[in-house]
Design an enzyme around this catalytic site. Structure first.
Site, PDB file in Angstrom:
ATOM      1  N   GLU A  77      17.241  34.036 -14.394  1.00 44.02           N
ATOM      2  CA  GLU A  77      17.910  35.046 -15.215  1.00 44.02           C
ATOM      3  C   GLU A  77      17.744  34.689 -16.696  1.00 44.02           C
ATOM      4  O   GLU A  77      17.910  33.529 -17.070  1.00 44.02           O
ATOM      5  CB  GLU A  77      19.400  35.033 -14.837  1.00 44.02           C
ATOM      6  CG  GLU A  77      20.284  35.894 -15.686  1.00 44.02           C
ATOM      7  CD  GLU A  77      21.768  35.606 -15.404  1.00 44.02           C
ATOM      8  OE1 GLU A  77      22.094  34.735 -14.562  1.00 44.02           O
ATOM      9  OE2 GLU A  77      22.598  36.275 -16.049  1.00 44.02           O
TER      10      GLU A  77
ATOM     11  N   ILE B 138      19.283  34.747 -20.245  1.00 41.31           N
ATOM     12  CA  ILE B 138      20.601  34.923 -20.865  1.00 41.31           C
ATOM     13  C   ILE B 138      20.416  35.061 -22.369  1.00 41.31           C
ATOM     14  O   ILE B 138      19.779  34.197 -23.004  1.00 41.31           O
ATOM     15  CB  ILE B 138      21.536  33.735 -20.535  1.00 41.31           C
ATOM     16  CG1 ILE B 138      21.785  33.678 -19.022  1.00 41.31           C
ATOM     17  CG2 ILE B 138      22.855  33.852 -21.288  1.00 41.31           C
ATOM     18  CD1 ILE B 138      22.698  32.547 -18.571  1.00 41.31           C
TER      19      ILE B 138
ATOM     20  N   ASP C 139      23.966  16.012 -16.420  1.00 41.65           N
ATOM     21  CA  ASP C 139      23.249  15.632 -17.659  1.00 41.65           C
ATOM     22  C   ASP C 139      23.815  16.453 -18.824  1.00 41.65           C
ATOM     23  O   ASP C 139      23.098  17.152 -19.529  1.00 41.65           O
ATOM     24  CB  ASP C 139      21.749  15.905 -17.487  1.00 41.65           C
ATOM     25  CG  ASP C 139      20.908  15.279 -18.601  1.00 41.65           C
ATOM     26  OD1 ASP C 139      21.436  14.443 -19.359  1.00 41.65           O
ATOM     27  OD2 ASP C 139      19.717  15.640 -18.720  1.00 41.65           O
TER      28      ASP C 139
HETATM   29  P1  ADP Z   1      13.150  22.108 -20.796  1.00 41.93           P
HETATM   30  O1  ADP Z   1      13.175  22.138 -19.299  1.00 41.93           O
HETATM   31  O2  ADP Z   1      11.761  22.024 -21.368  1.00 41.93           O
HETATM   32  O3  ADP Z   1      14.068  21.058 -21.394  1.00 41.93           O
HETATM   33  P2  ADP Z   1      15.162  24.102 -21.360  1.00 41.93           P
HETATM   34  O4  ADP Z   1      15.700  24.426 -20.012  1.00 41.93           O
HETATM   35  O5  ADP Z   1      15.997  23.208 -22.224  1.00 41.93           O
HETATM   36  O6  ADP Z   1      13.673  23.547 -21.270  1.00 41.93           O
HETATM   37  O7  ADP Z   1      14.910  25.484 -22.101  1.00 41.93           O
HETATM   38  C1  ADP Z   1      14.386  25.528 -23.417  1.00 41.93           C
HETATM   39  C2  ADP Z   1      15.241  26.426 -24.294  1.00 41.93           C
HETATM   40  O8  ADP Z   1      15.204  27.760 -23.772  1.00 41.93           O
HETATM   41  C3  ADP Z   1      16.721  26.064 -24.286  1.00 41.93           C
HETATM   42  O9  ADP Z   1      17.026  25.160 -25.309  1.00 41.93           O
HETATM   43  C4  ADP Z   1      17.400  27.389 -24.494  1.00 41.93           C
HETATM   44  O10 ADP Z   1      17.504  27.664 -25.884  1.00 41.93           O
HETATM   45  C5  ADP Z   1      16.457  28.382 -23.888  1.00 41.93           C
HETATM   46  N1  ADP Z   1      16.882  28.776 -22.522  1.00 41.93           N
HETATM   47  C6  ADP Z   1      16.974  27.968 -21.431  1.00 41.93           C
HETATM   48  N2  ADP Z   1      17.324  28.665 -20.351  1.00 41.93           N
HETATM   49  C7  ADP Z   1      17.450  29.949 -20.760  1.00 41.93           C
HETATM   50  C8  ADP Z   1      17.790  31.177 -20.088  1.00 41.93           C
HETATM   51  N3  ADP Z   1      18.044  31.193 -18.789  1.00 41.93           N
HETATM   52  N4  ADP Z   1      17.830  32.302 -20.823  1.00 41.93           N
HETATM   53  C9  ADP Z   1      17.535  32.291 -22.147  1.00 41.93           C
HETATM   54  N5  ADP Z   1      17.202  31.185 -22.830  1.00 41.93           N
HETATM   55  C10 ADP Z   1      17.163  30.033 -22.153  1.00 41.93           C
END
Ligand code: ADP
Length: 318
Positions: free
Chosen positions: A117, A119, A223
Site C-alpha cells: 500500500e 501511504i 527495529d
Molecule cells: P529501505 O528498505 O531501503 O530502507 P524504506 O522502507 O525505508 O526503504 O523506504 C524508503 C522511504 O520510502 C521511506 O523512508 C519512506 O519515506 C518511504 N516509504 C516507505 N514505505 C512507504 C509506503 N508504504 N508508502 C509511501 N512511502 C513509503
C-alpha cells in the site's frame, strides 16, 4: 478508494476483456498491479528516496498508488520477512502500517520486489503521544500462544535475525539475540575479549532478567528508530521496515537511542502497557543487542558502547 487485495491470496482479477497481459509483458510488478491490484492503467512511476537498502518507487494508477521496493541482488526472502512483519502488525489494527500485497522474484536476475500500500506521508513526525499510545495498543493486542520468536527468520539491518519459537524469554534473548551477535563479532572481527566478556554476561542473564518468568510474548516492530517512524498526511503515526518478532515488550526500546522518543511518548505508552518493576535496570541490556548489531554492521566504532554496557552489568551481577 481502492479495495485491498489480500497479501497471500489476492482476490482481485480483471475482467478477461481487458488486454492487460500484453501491456504487462514479463514485468511481474506491472503484471501484478494490472492483473491483481485492481488497476487498469499505470499513469506514472516515480522514485522515492530515503531508504537504506532498496530502490523504492511509487506506481500511480487509475485506482491509486502502490509503493514498490526492489533489490537487484537479494532474493525474495528479505521482502517475504518484511511482508510477514507488516502483515502481523497490520492485523492488530492498532497503528498504521502499509498493507503488503505481493512479494516475488525479478526474472533473469537474483533480485526481488515487494508491492505494498502506498501511504501519503506528511511532513511532520506526528504526535509522540499518539505513537506511544498506538505502539502500546499494538503490544497489548499482538499476542501469540507459540512462545517467543516468529514464524519466519528476518534481518535486523542486514544482519540475520533468527526467530525459532522458544518457550522462555531469557533463553530466547540469550541464544538468539545477544549470543548470536556475540558469535558474529567473534567470527567477523576476531574480538575474543568482547566475546569472552559477553559469555560471562550471558551466564548472568537469568539473574539480570529475574522476575520475568511470566512475561507475555507480544508483537514487536523490532527495529523502532526514527528512520522507521513517519506520519501520514493526517499526522497519524506510521511505522515501516520492521524486524518483527514476539518478545518482551521492553525489548522494543532497544533502539530508543536512535528514536528520539520524548516523555509524552513514554507517558502515553505506559498508560496502555504499565511499566514493569525493574524496567530501568533492563533498558541497557535491551540496547546492547542493537549496539552489538551496530558493531557487526558498521565496525569497531561501536565496540566501546558494547563493552561499557557489558562491564556495567557484570559489575552489578557479581
Ligand atoms: P529501505 O528498505 O531501503 O530502507 P524504506 O522502507 O525505508 O526503504 O523506504 C524508503 C522511504 O520510502 C521511506 O523512508 C519512506 O519515506 C518511504 N516509504 C516507505 N514505505 C512507504 C509506503 N508504504 N508508502 C509511501 N512511502 C513509503
Amino acid at each position: 478508494q481502492r479495495r485491498p487485495p489480500r497479501f497471500s491470496a489476492p482476490r482481485f482479477s480483471h475482467p478477461p476483456s481487458q488486454p492487460l497481459r500484453i501491456m504487462a509483458d514479463g514485468d511481474p510488478i506491472r503484471k501484478w498491479i494490472l492483473e491483481e491490484g485492481g488497476a487498469s492503467r499505470i499513469t506514472r512511476i516515480s522514485s522515492v528516496g530515503g531508504g537504506c537498502i532498496n530502490t523504492a518507487n511509487r506506481y500511480e494508477t487509475d485506482v491509486g498508488s502502490f509503493f514498490v521496493k526492489t533489490n537487484r541482488n537479494i532474493g525474495p526472502e528479505m521482502f517475504e520477512a518484511e511482508a510477514a512483519g507488516l502483515d502481523a502488525m497490520f492485523s492488530t489494527d492498532t497503528i498504521r502500517v502499509p498493507k503488503p500485497w505481493k512479494v516475488g522474484s525479478i526474472p533473469r536476475t537474483r533480485g526481488s520486489y515487494i508491492i505494498m500500500e502506498y501511504i501519503e506521508l506528511g511532513s511532520s513526525r506526528g504526535s509522540q503521544a499518539e505513537l506511544g499510545r498506538q505502539l502500546g495498543e499494538m503490544h497489548k493486542t499482538g499476542s501469540t500462544d507459540q512462545g517467543f520468536g516468529f514464524h519466519m527468520d528476518n534481518t535486523i539491518g542486514s544482519t540475520p535475525q533468527h526467530n525459532p519459537w522458544t518457550a522462555d524469554w531469557v533463553t530466547f534473548f540469550r541464544d538468539h539475540r545477544l549470543g548470536f551477535q556475540l558469535k558474529l563479532i567473534k567470527e567477523q572481527y576476531g574480538d575474543n575479549d568482547l566475546y569472552a566478556k559477553g559469555q560471562r554476561l550471558l551466564e548472568k542473564l537469568p539473574l539480570l532478567l529475574q522476575g520475568l518468568d511470566n512475561v507475555q510474548p507480544c508483537l514487536l516492530h523490532g527495529d523502532l528508530w526514527s528512520g522507521n517512524v513517519v506520519a501520514d498526511s493526517h499526522g497519524s503515526p506510521v511505522i515501516l521496515d520492521p524486524a518483527c518478532y514476539y518478545g518482551h515488550s521492553e525489548a522494543e526500546f532497544g533502539m530508543s537511542w536512535c528514536a528520539g522518543f520524548d516523555p509524552t511518548f513514554y507517558d502515553a505508552y505506559f498508560k496502555v502497557m504499565p511499566k514493569q518493576p525493574g524496567f530501568e535496570q533492563r533498558t541497557e541490556l535491551y540496547k546492547l543487542y542493537h549496539y552489538l548489531n551496530h558493531y557487526n554492521l558498521f565496525g569497531s566504532g561501536y565496540r566501546s558502547s558494547c563493552t561499557n554496557i557489558i562491564d556495567s552489568y557484570l559489575a552489578v551481577a557479581c
